[in-house]
Design an enzyme around this catalytic site. Structure first.
Site, PDB file in Angstrom:
ATOM      1  N   GLU A 277       0.837  -1.213   0.000  1.00 30.11           N
ATOM      2  CA  GLU A 277       0.000   0.000   0.000  1.00 30.11           C
ATOM      3  C   GLU A 277       0.868   1.259   0.000  1.00 30.11           C
ATOM      4  OE1 GLU A 277      -3.047  -0.160  -0.543  1.00 30.11           O
ATOM      5  OE2 GLU A 277      -3.788  -2.099   0.166  1.00 30.11           O
ATOM      6  N   ARG A 281       0.711   3.740  -3.245  1.00 29.08           N
ATOM      7  CA  ARG A 281       0.049   5.036  -2.990  1.00 29.08           C
ATOM      8  C   ARG A 281       1.059   6.148  -2.748  1.00 29.08           C
ATOM      9  NH1 ARG A 281      -5.666   3.580  -0.011  1.00 29.08           N
ATOM     10  NH2 ARG A 281      -5.604   1.358  -0.400  1.00 29.08           N
ATOM     11  N   ASP A 410      -5.103 -10.021  -8.187  1.00 26.59           N
ATOM     12  CA  ASP A 410      -5.436  -9.133  -9.308  1.00 26.59           C
ATOM     13  C   ASP A 410      -4.249  -8.431  -9.972  1.00 26.59           C
ATOM     14  OD1 ASP A 410      -5.111  -7.708  -6.928  1.00 26.59           O
ATOM     15  OD2 ASP A 410      -6.927  -6.512  -7.123  1.00 26.59           O
ATOM     16  N   GLU A 545     -11.992   0.607 -10.268  1.00 25.34           N
ATOM     17  CA  GLU A 545     -11.632  -0.296 -11.368  1.00 25.34           C
ATOM     18  C   GLU A 545     -12.501  -0.155 -12.617  1.00 25.34           C
ATOM     19  OE1 GLU A 545     -11.865  -1.233  -8.174  1.00 25.34           O
ATOM     20  OE2 GLU A 545      -9.727  -1.547  -7.747  1.00 25.34           O
TER      21      GLU A 545
END
Ligand code: DMJ
Length: 650
Positions: A277, A281, A410, A545
């Site tokens: 993360e 980010r 993913d 998404e």
């Protein structure tokens, strides 16, 4: 000393029970009613009971019809009747509920064959053999493949011929035909473009207003309670939103945020952060802002956080731990396991590779390349599909047997393609793994729903197919389209369009027009609706998404229906998630337009990704972050595609 005015103890007196004398206590009254009841005849008692039951039934019936009228009750809502009593007062911060008329199912995407006019002759391509997928993708078209002998061609996975020459965005797959339903004239387009882009800027300003007033410098805004929540304590939303402000030309807001980064942001903190993360980010956000602005402040901060994350790679296997203490320079797995998530360890590569290129320090790229090399060689994949966990001691996959394109796997697939693009399409191992995985998806995970034949990507659990699809999977249409744009088989674009349609249906088939977190598709003939949602999966976290994929699909096809779909989604975010005092909130229930039930959290990716992709979707300017010059990381931070001549750090 004064006696205390309020005693510090409570004295308890027991009265009545022992004496038996009359008082007006409950006990005595109960005894007297009982005596009277016993004096009645059996008939009188039965009549009395009958009247009571009758009264109760009448009361129930009239209560439910009144509430139905008041709340526009539907059969669906009766299922959750008990919940109504638990619902708190509808907060004034959310807009007045307006029941949205459910849109009719849009037409299935056109089955028109793509024109081969621009393309070279079709060559035999083993990747396009249908195998198990023939019934799902029977309409898949033949690939546009360049002539043999063409210098730009690369021979790749199992002999598939890949055309690496880019076509101008909107060219090869352009569908902006005169008779297209989404078509409009130049003036109308300009007006719409301006209006929609301005609406996104407005949405951003509103989100920023809440963040600035109630959460400034903190990780996330809690818009309903007008407060904030802390995850890493690093101003996550502010950093995630930097490049969005730059792209949306929100100069004042950007300057305020820059000032905070310059004067307040420090990574010298005793906090545990999540490697993935923080990389996507914070490191990603700082690197992209550096590239867009040329301001070295952001590069300095990127170097600082990048180097502080490196202890995560100090493991026996070189597969990184999930958590790092950026102040102490120590790293560890979560308390309950020594496993890391596969998507997490394989979706930090774009950022660390770029950091090496910029600093000319090879250790960053070396660390993430080692992870990719190991995962490439590991046993336990199914036709290129990876399990969800990998052990940091052994370096092996664990909890094997579950294959998904959703949570925990993913972005592994996304970063295979994007690393190949970032590096100038030379690192064929990434391409081969990506192509094999897409074939694996087609063979094992692709199915069609009933009654409307929506193509979807399900999951496989120990050989058992489950028709479950996370909203997270909706990154896939965009990634497939990006691959096709970069010369991968044209049937990837066909699949991208099919899945895009399905992802949009996950929005329009909900009562709020917003997608839930997870859906289940019906596959049995005779099903009434294609999509079911379990009560626990009805939330929407303002995820990007679908909007992300709409952006790619529009860039490459110029089919305006994708912009129109995005516009509807934006309006529904405004209708159901906007908090009047500032900010947008995640909601608990996309199936209840009367009370979507705010969760009181604005995720940083709403500003970092969702609003950015909306803006780029509505813009007609293909040079605004050109997809031939930039590759977006998985948090929507654009990083440059490496110039061909430039030597690579390793
Ligand atoms: C983001 O942090 C990234 O897009 C990540 O890849 C997946 N989860 C969120 C958005 O849904």
């Amino acid at each position: 000393m004064h006696a205390p005015s309020r005693p510090d103890y409570v004295s308890i007196h027991f009265t009545g029970q022992q004496t038996g004398s009359y008082n007006n206590g409950k006990q005595w009254r109960r005894q007297s009613y009982w005596r009277k009841w016993k004096q009645l005849s059996r008939l009188q008692r039965s009549l009395f009971l009958f009247m009571l039951v009758l009264l109760f039934i009448c009361g129930l019936a009239s209560y439910s019809s009144v509430t139905k009228q008041l709340r526009g009750f539907t059969v669906r809502e009766q299922e959750t009747e008990s919940n109504i009593l638990l619902k708190p007062f509808k907060p004034h911060v959310l807009p007045e509920p307006v029941r949205q008329g459910q849109d009719p199912l849009p037409e299935q995407p056109s089955q028109r064959k793509l024109s081969n006019k621009r393309g070279p002759p079709v060559l035999p391509n083993r990747l396009q053999k249908k195998g198990n997928t023939s019934n799902i993708l029977s309409e898949v078209k033949a690939a546009d493949i360049k002539k043999e002998g063409d210098e730009e061609r690369v021979i790749s996975w199992r002999g598939a011929v890949i055309d690496t020459v880019q076509v101008t965005e909107g060219g090869k797959y352009g569908e902006n035909k005169e008779d297209s339903p989404g078509n409009r004239n130049v003036n109308q387009s300009k007006v719409l473009e301006t209006e929609r882009m301005e609406a996104v800027r407005e949405a951003f300003r509103h989100a920023w207003k809440g963040y600035k007033e109630y959460a400034w410098g903190h990780d996330e805004l809690r818009p309903v309670s007008r407060s904030y929540s802390e995850w890493f304590g690093l101003g996550l939303t502010l950093i995630d939103a930097l490049d969005t402000m730059w792209i949306l030309e929100l100069k004042q807001e950007f300057e305020e945020a820059r000032e905070w980064v310059a004067s307040e942001l420090t990574f010298n903190k005793n906090v545990d952060v999540n490697l993935f993360e923080t990389t996507i980010r914070i490191l990603g956000g700082l690197l992209s802002t550096y590239h867009l602005t040329g301001d070295s402040l952001f590069l300095d901060k990127a170097k600082d956080i990048g180097s502080r994350l490196m202890p995560a790679f100090n493991t026996q296997s070189k597969i990184p731990y999930s958590d790092v203490n950026i102040g102490k320079g120590t790293a560890h797995p979560p308390r309950w396991t020594s496993d890391s998530t596969v998507a997490e360890v394989t979706s930090i590569q774009l950022e660390f590779r770029e950091l090496s290129r910029l600093t000319q320090e090879p250790q960053y790229q070396a660390a993430v390349a080692e992870v990719m090399n190991q995962v490439h060689k590991l046993e336990g994949k199914l036709d290129g599909l990876v399990p969800m966990f990998i052990n940091t001691n052994s370096g092996q996959f664990t909890h094997q047997g579950i294959y998904t394109l959703g949570a925990r796997a993913d972005s592994y697939y996304e970063y295979l393609l994007k690393q190949w693009i970032q590096g100038g399409k030379k690192e064929n191992q990434f391409l081969e793994d990506y192509l094999q995985a897409i074939e694996g998806v087609k063979k094992n995970l692709l199915q069609k729903s009933s009654p409307n034949g929506l193509v979807f990507v399900g999951e496989l659990s120990h050989g058992q197919f489950s028709p479950k699809m996370d909203h997270l999977v909706c990154f896939l249409p965009g990634t497939l389209a990006l691959g096709a744009h970069n010369g991968l088989p044209a049937d990837h674009m066909d699949l991208a369009k099919e899945l895009m349609h399905t992802c949009y249906q996950m929005y329009v088939q909900m009562e709020t027009g917003l997608s839930p977190e997870i859906v289940h598709f019906n596959m049995h003939q005779g099903s009434i609706r294609d999509i079911d949602v379990k009560p626990a999966d009805r939330h929407n976290l303002l995820r990007p998404e679908t909007v992300e994929s709409l952006f790619y699909l529009y860039r490459f096809t110029k089919d305006r229906k994708y912009q129109d779909w995005g516009w509807k989604i934006l309006q529904n975010f405004n209708k159901y998630t906007k908090v009047s005092s500032g900010g947008y909130t995640s909601i608990n229930n996309v199936c209840d337009p009367d009370y979507p039930s705010p969760r009181d959290k604005m995720e940083s990716f709403f500003l970092g990704e969702t609003l950015k992709y909306f803006y780029l979707l509505f813009s007609e300017d293909a040079d605004l972050i050109s997809l031939d010059k930039y590759v977006f990381n998985t948090e929507a931070h654009p990083l440059p595609i490496w110039p061909p001549a430039e030597p690579q750090p390793l």
